[in-house]
Scaffold this active site. Sequence first.
Site, PDB file in Angstrom:
ATOM      1  N   SER A  47     -73.791  55.157 -20.740  1.00  0.00           N
ATOM      2  CA  SER A  47     -75.211  54.899 -20.963  1.00  0.00           C
ATOM      3  C   SER A  47     -75.598  53.539 -20.388  1.00  0.00           C
ATOM      4  CB  SER A  47     -75.540  54.935 -22.461  1.00  0.00           C
ATOM      5  OG  SER A  47     -75.059  53.762 -23.082  1.00  0.00           O
ATOM      6  N   THR A  48     -76.881  53.312 -20.270  1.00  0.00           N
ATOM      7  CA  THR A  48     -77.345  52.016 -19.754  1.00  0.00           C
ATOM      8  C   THR A  48     -76.905  50.887 -20.678  1.00  0.00           C
ATOM      9  OG1 THR A  48     -79.477  52.363 -20.827  1.00  0.00           O
ATOM     10  CG2 THR A  48     -79.309  52.975 -18.504  1.00  0.00           C
TER      11      THR A  48
ATOM     12  N   TRP B 103     -61.785  54.822 -30.855  1.00  0.00           N
ATOM     13  CA  TRP B 103     -60.574  55.574 -31.183  1.00  0.00           C
ATOM     14  C   TRP B 103     -59.345  54.727 -30.859  1.00  0.00           C
ATOM     15  CZ3 TRP B 103     -56.697  57.082 -27.795  1.00  0.00           C
ATOM     16  CH2 TRP B 103     -55.752  57.975 -28.303  1.00  0.00           C
TER      17      TRP B 103
ATOM     18  N   ASP C 289     -68.279  59.988 -26.472  1.00  0.00           N
ATOM     19  CA  ASP C 289     -68.579  58.817 -27.294  1.00  0.00           C
ATOM     20  C   ASP C 289     -67.381  58.516 -28.184  1.00  0.00           C
ATOM     21  OD1 ASP C 289     -70.182  56.754 -28.347  1.00  0.00           O
ATOM     22  OD2 ASP C 289     -70.703  58.006 -30.055  1.00  0.00           O
TER      23      ASP C 289
ATOM     24  N   ASN D 263     -74.058  50.545 -21.912  1.00  0.00           N
ATOM     25  CA  ASN D 263     -72.680  50.192 -21.566  1.00  0.00           C
ATOM     26  C   ASN D 263     -72.605  49.059 -20.545  1.00  0.00           C
ATOM     27  OD1 ASN D 263     -71.789  53.656 -21.760  1.00  0.00           O
ATOM     28  ND2 ASN D 263     -71.451  52.101 -23.293  1.00  0.00           N
TER      29      ASN D 263
END
Length: 88
Positions: free
Chosen positions: A77-78, A37, A32, A80
């Site tokens: 994840s879904t 970043w 994550d 995304n």
Amino acid sequence: MRLEKILPKNSTELLDDIDKLRIPNHVAIIMDGNGRWATKKGLPRSSGHNEGVSVLKEIVKVSKNLGCKVLTVYAFSTANWTRPKKEV
């Protein structure tokens, strides 16, 4: 990315001190923040994803060398799927 970049200086010696009999059989990682970043560093989000892959490759190598039998990585994840098509 090399292990030396993941661990603080001089801490690669920690690998020698690890009790191989206490390594868990299964480790799970939730990736994550790679895009955030990169954005904070003024880079494209894809640079963060690429860096995450680089770090993950090193984690896989180290995990194998330490004797971890199962490594589960949750990287997408879904939620995304709602990102721009190019990023997905």
